[in-house]
Design an enzyme around this catalytic site. Structure first.
Site, PDB file in Angstrom:
ATOM      1  N   ASP A 169       0.777  -1.129  -0.190  1.00  0.00           N
ATOM      2  CA  ASP A 169       0.079   0.067   0.146  1.00  0.00           C
ATOM      3  C   ASP A 169       0.802   1.190   0.087  1.00  0.00           C
ATOM      4  OD1 ASP A 169      -2.377   1.359  -0.033  1.00  0.00           O
ATOM      5  OD2 ASP A 169      -2.593   1.310   2.126  1.00  0.00           O
ATOM      6  N   HIS A 218      -6.789  -1.318  -8.033  1.00  0.00           N
ATOM      7  CA  HIS A 218      -7.197  -2.046  -6.613  1.00  0.00           C
ATOM      8  C   HIS A 218      -8.834  -2.184  -6.632  1.00  0.00           C
ATOM      9  CE1 HIS A 218      -9.167  -1.789  -2.797  1.00  0.00           C
ATOM     10  NE2 HIS A 218      -8.241  -2.872  -2.623  1.00  0.00           N
ATOM     11  N   HIS A 268      -4.637   2.765  -6.840  1.00  0.00           N
ATOM     12  CA  HIS A 268      -5.793   2.295  -6.213  1.00  0.00           C
ATOM     13  C   HIS A 268      -7.060   2.248  -7.066  1.00  0.00           C
ATOM     14  CE1 HIS A 268      -3.299   3.015  -2.755  1.00  0.00           C
ATOM     15  NE2 HIS A 268      -4.365   2.570  -1.941  1.00  0.00           N
ATOM     16  N   HIS A 323      -5.646  -5.728   0.926  1.00  0.00           N
ATOM     17  CA  HIS A 323      -5.812  -4.532   0.371  1.00  0.00           C
ATOM     18  C   HIS A 323      -4.302  -4.183  -0.243  1.00  0.00           C
ATOM     19  CE1 HIS A 323      -6.513  -0.109  -0.440  1.00  0.00           C
ATOM     20  NE2 HIS A 323      -5.550   0.100   0.164  1.00  0.00           N
TER      21      HIS A 323
END
Length: 364
Positions: free
Chosen positions: A179, A265, A262, A279
């Site tokens: 992340d 993602h 993201h 995540h």
């Protein structure tokens, strides 16, 4: 255009948690820190650490008049936020405390916002930059991403017990580094495209500096921190990576901005095959896809990929359970990533679903 709007467009900014405290056995100070804000906290504990934390939390909060402890159900959904908000109202809670991983913490932030109470965050893993942010990712009941809830302020206190985090499975620390890898790549995209940050204005130069420091810290201390975490012996490297995963990445993404990693993602979350992955694991693949979209230098792309491999992050779609990806699967990821108004358009390059599909094919 009104002058006030012109001034708004010229403003730049950054945001931070009210206070950030990190160190071994910081949890022991939870009660005295809560007392700065109130005497009737609702403590929302992640179901994954429910058994482990109930007694230590009660002991740490022995100084308070009343405490109310509730087990988090698992996902940050509208239903779970509503349930815990009703419970907090019934308890007349004057502080909301979240303890655990990102979904429990995001739920606690949303509940505190609904109640207009102070909010304290106690991460038990360093798996994402969620703890410091004024953002809650809301999921559907089926595990797919519903929407991002942008909150008007950051947590009042983030209390990080590095000894507690060192006892968590190593996979969580690795996911946090995935992340955090996105922080610089996305903030740099926003800088180059002159895009807004996560709260709708241009970032200040401090955001780019923090984002760069986050990346440099990962490269310098990541592998050693992994060894310290395996030994459950927090040393300087693990302390630095915890800070990078939680604080530097949190400030960097909010104040610098987010982009393709993201968004991709979010697209990956559309596929059932990815739901068992964390995540940060999905974001790591998103980072590699983002660098391909940006046509980053071969040297930088390879350095990021080699780092991922060295610490055990996924670097391909099969690593996320997507074996022999079908055109339909790739299209579904790309269409979600490229929804109108999505953060992928903060990139400084042309974005289309077809371009996203092409880079995903290189990672298939």
């Amino acid at each position: 255009m009104f002058a006030g709007n012109q001034n708004q467009l010229r403003m730049k900014g950054a945001r931070f948690p009210g206070r950030y405290l990190q160190g071994q056995h910081a949890l022991h100070h939870l009660g005295q820190e809560i007392a700065r804000f109130g005497q009737r906290p609702l403590l929302i504990i992640d179901r994954g650490v429910w058994e482990k934390l109930q007694e230590p939390v009660r002991n740490a909060c022995a100084n308070l008049v009343n405490i109310f402890i509730e087990r988090h159900a698992g996902d940050c959904t509208e239903q779970e936020i509503a349930r815990l908000t009703r419970h907090a109202q019934q308890c007349q809670a004057d502080v909301v405390v979240g303890l655990g991983g990102g979904k429990a913490l995001d739920t606690a932030k949303a509940v505190a916002w609904h109640l207009a109470t102070p909010n304290i965050i106690v991460p038990t893993i360093a798996a994402s930059d969620a703890p410091c942010s004024a953002l809650a990712v809301i999921y559907h009941e089926d595990g797919s991403v519903d929407h991002d809830l942008f909150l008007p302020r950051n947590p009042d206190l983030v209390l990080v017990d590095s000894a507690l985090i060192s006892q968590a499975p190593v996979r969580f620390l690795v996911a946090g580094m995935g992340d955090a890898l996105a922080t610089f790549c996305e903030a740099e995209a926003c800088r180059l495209s002159n895009s807004n940050n996560s709260f709708g204005i241009r970032g200040l130069p401090i955001a780019w500096t923090i984002a760069r420091q986050c990346l440099d810290t990962l490269f310098e201390f990541g592998e050693q921190a992994l060894a310290e975490c395996r030994d459950q012996q927090p040393g300087e490297a693990l302390e630095r990576i915890i800070e990078a995963n939680i604080l530097l990445s949190g400030i960097g993404f909010e104040s610098g901005g987010v982009a393709a990693a993201h968004a991709i993602h979010h697209g990956l979350c559309e596929l059932h095959e990815t739901h068992a992955y964390l995540h940060g694991e999905k974001v790591a693949v998103g980072v590699l896809a983002e660098l391909l979209l940006q046509q980053a230098s071969d040297e930088f792309y390879q350095r990021v990929k080699d780092f991922c491999i060295a610490i055990g992050l996924p670097v391909s779609l099969p690593h996320l359970g997507i074996h022999q990806a079908t055109p339909e699967q790739l299209s579904r990821i790309a269409e979600r990533a490229c929804k109108p108004g999505e953060i992928i358009y903060n990139e400084a390059v042309e974005i289309t679903p077809e371009r996203v599909i092409r880079v995903l094919q290189q990672l298939a």
